[in-house]
Scaffold this motif. Structure first.
Motif, mmCIF file in Angstrom:
data_model
loop_
_atom_site.group_PDB
_atom_site.id
_atom_site.type_symbol
_atom_site.label_atom_id
_atom_site.label_comp_id
_atom_site.label_asym_id
_atom_site.label_seq_id
_atom_site.Cartn_x
_atom_site.Cartn_y
_atom_site.Cartn_z
ATOM 1 N N ALA A 56 -1.696 -10.070 1.889
ATOM 2 C CA ALA A 56 -2.839 -10.361 2.760
ATOM 3 C C ALA A 56 -2.820 -9.494 4.007
ATOM 4 C CB ALA A 56 -2.840 -11.837 3.141
ATOM 5 N N GLU A 57 -1.613 -9.185 4.503
ATOM 6 C CA GLU A 57 -1.502 -8.412 5.736
ATOM 7 C C GLU A 57 -1.372 -6.920 5.479
ATOM 8 O OE1 GLU A 57 1.872 -10.387 7.550
ATOM 9 O OE2 GLU A 57 0.508 -11.593 8.769
ATOM 10 N N ARG A 58 -1.356 -6.531 4.224
ATOM 11 C CA ARG A 58 -1.207 -5.122 3.894
ATOM 12 C C ARG A 58 -2.567 -4.405 3.962
ATOM 13 N NH1 ARG A 58 2.915 -3.224 0.938
ATOM 14 N NH2 ARG A 58 3.221 -5.273 -0.032
ATOM 15 N N GLY A 59 -2.586 -3.232 4.550
ATOM 16 C CA GLY A 59 -3.780 -2.395 4.536
ATOM 17 C C GLY A 59 -4.900 -2.860 5.430
ATOM 18 N N SER A 62 -6.680 -5.997 11.044
ATOM 19 C CA SER A 62 -7.124 -7.291 11.559
ATOM 20 C C SER A 62 -6.004 -8.319 11.472
ATOM 21 C CB SER A 62 -8.344 -7.780 10.770
ATOM 22 O OG SER A 62 -9.387 -6.836 10.813
ATOM 23 N N ARG A 63 -6.061 -9.298 12.354
ATOM 24 C CA ARG A 63 -5.076 -10.374 12.337
ATOM 25 C C ARG A 63 -5.515 -11.444 11.342
ATOM 26 N NH1 ARG A 63 -5.266 -15.081 14.595
ATOM 27 N NH2 ARG A 63 -6.977 -14.476 16.006
ATOM 28 N N THR A 64 -4.579 -11.900 10.541
ATOM 29 C CA THR A 64 -4.878 -12.938 9.560
ATOM 30 C C THR A 64 -5.020 -14.288 10.246
ATOM 31 O OG1 THR A 64 -3.521 -11.730 7.962
ATOM 32 C CG2 THR A 64 -4.170 -13.961 7.369
ATOM 33 N N ASP A 65 -6.134 -14.959 9.991
ATOM 34 C CA ASP A 65 -6.357 -16.294 10.550
ATOM 35 C C ASP A 65 -5.741 -17.371 9.654
ATOM 36 O OD1 ASP A 65 -7.515 -15.813 12.945
ATOM 37 O OD2 ASP A 65 -9.558 -16.293 12.355
ATOM 38 N N TYR A 66 -6.133 -17.363 8.388
ATOM 39 C CA TYR A 66 -5.584 -18.366 7.469
ATOM 40 C C TYR A 66 -5.733 -17.874 6.034
ATOM 41 C CZ TYR A 66 -10.485 -19.805 6.914
ATOM 42 O OH TYR A 66 -11.829 -19.830 6.668
ATOM 43 N N THR A 91 -3.834 -14.287 -8.469
ATOM 44 C CA THR A 91 -2.501 -14.869 -8.345
ATOM 45 C C THR A 91 -1.393 -13.833 -8.470
ATOM 46 O OG1 THR A 91 -2.586 -15.432 -10.706
ATOM 47 C CG2 THR A 91 -3.222 -17.142 -9.132
ATOM 48 N N GLY A 92 -1.757 -12.618 -8.861
ATOM 49 C CA GLY A 92 -0.787 -11.533 -8.881
ATOM 50 C C GLY A 92 -0.792 -10.707 -7.611
ATOM 51 N N GLY A 93 -1.692 -11.033 -6.667
ATOM 52 C CA GLY A 93 -1.751 -10.323 -5.402
ATOM 53 C C GLY A 93 -2.743 -9.194 -5.341
ATOM 54 N N ALA A 94 -3.455 -8.897 -6.438
ATOM 55 C CA ALA A 94 -4.429 -7.807 -6.451
ATOM 56 C C ALA A 94 -5.733 -8.251 -5.795
ATOM 57 C CB ALA A 94 -4.693 -7.359 -7.885
ATOM 58 N N ILE A 95 -6.371 -7.315 -5.087
ATOM 59 C CA ILE A 95 -7.638 -7.603 -4.422
ATOM 60 C C ILE A 95 -8.756 -7.575 -5.466
ATOM 61 C CG2 ILE A 95 -9.290 -6.836 -2.686
ATOM 62 C CD1 ILE A 95 -6.969 -5.548 -1.179
#
Length: 347
Positions: A56-59, A62-66, A91-95
């Motif tokens: 979620a924080e990669r690339g 912006s700051r992650t809210d939730y 669920t594998g982390g892919a966008i």
């Protein structure tokens, strides 16, 4: 009786369009997962929650809210950032989808419209007042229908687009939908107007008891010095509540705020649960917990309002009920405005 008739017609003519918008947007939101969710595909692997946080924080700058984690009902992790952007991860982390503002996601701006009218807390208050007036429409409409109950002939659409046919359709459809509209209006008012919700559950728990039971711990005064160890945080949450499902991770908004994890116990109706854990940013040690199973009865009742209103419990039947209620409200409100302002009899 004439006073009730005038009050019902004039108030309906003024706010009927607002109620129609609430009904239509609510119907779309109830079915949003099937209407607007990304295409489902099977990921090659299932990533642990700590890995989801890293992705979620990669690339992004912006700051992650939730992060709302995937569930059987919605198989994507939803990540929201402080600038209004966001993304869906499988669920594998892919966008699988991303957006830069809420206007690029129909379910987001529809929710903002339905809950806040695009104007924040003031809009929420207006929506709550409209819901209370809606309950008044159900009561006064039932009284007015009783006078003409012998002509009861319910239909989905008016037989003719004349004022008399529209009024007759409005009256008969309204009495058919009265129980469903009561459910929608009552739950909506309880969510939008906090005093209304607290008043309705006061026979079980006082407002002071509920406030004390759901209060958040005081934030720490020290800013985080290091990145928290997410794997240890999730492990501790699962150790504390082994039967619960981790549903939401909320990041600190300002220095000193706490990391919050929401979990859902098996008996909870809330999609994201009301079992909370707060961790210190930085070293990630546990600060406080609140178990939903220990909440007072009034708080438990309030937790069941949103799942009922949004059809998040009860499966297909509840979704069908709230869909019918929303479509019916859209018809009643729009035809009320049309017949009052554009189909009024000539004097």
């Amino acid at each position: 009786m004439r006073v009730i008739d005038l009050l019902h017609r004039w108030t309906g003519g003024v706010i009927g369009l607002l109620l129609a918008i609430m009904g239509l947007s609510g119907t779309l939101l109830v079915n949003a997962d099937s209407l607007f969710s990304p295409a489902i595909h099977a990921p090659a692997r299932t990533m642990p929650l700590s890995g989801v946080v890293a992705e979620a924080e990669r690339g992004t700058a912006s700051r992650t809210d939730y992060i709302i984690f995937a569930s059987p009902d919605f198989p994507f992790h939803r990540v929201t950032y402080n600038d209004g952007s966001g993304r869906f991860l499988d669920t594998g982390g892919a966008i699988v989808a991303r957006w830069q503002s809420q206007w690029q996601r129909p379910e987001l701006w529809l929710f903002d419209l339905h809950r806040y009218l695009f104007i924040g807390k003031n809009g929420e208050t207006i929506v709550g007042i409209a819901a209370m007036l809606g309950l008044g429409f159900v009561v006064t409409g039932t009284i007015l229908w009783w006078q003409r109950r012998r002509t009861f002939a319910p239909r989905f659409w008016p037989s003719r687009m004349t004022r008399s046919a529209i009024v007759r359709h409005h009256r008969d459809l309204g009495i058919l939908l009265a129980p469903l509209l009561c459910l929608s209006f009552t739950t909506g008012a309880m969510m939008a107007l906090k005093p209304v919700g607290l008043a309705l559950v006061s026979p079980w728990s006082s407002a002071r008891e509920i406030e004390a039971a759901t209060a958040k711990p005081i934030a720490t005064s020290q800013p985080p010095a290091v990145e928290p160890h997410w794997q240890a945080i999730f492990a501790e949450a699962q150790r504390r509540f082994p039967q619960a499902e981790t549903r939401l991770l909320s990041f600190p908004v300002k220095p000193g705020d706490l990391i919050q994890i929401r979990m859902r116990q098996p008996q909870e109706w809330l999609p994201n649960g009301h079992t909370n854990l707060w961790f210190a940013p930085g070293d990630g040690h546990l600060i406080a917990t609140k178990d939903a199973r220990t909440l007072p009865t009034g708080a438990t009742i309030l937790d069941r309002v949103y799942p009922l209103h949004a059809a998040k419990v009860g499966g297909f039947l509840t979704k069908l009920i709230m869909t019918i209620s929303g479509i019916g409200l859209a018809l009643l409100g729009s035809f009320a405005v049309w017949s009052f302002w554009f189909k009024r009899p000539q004097r």
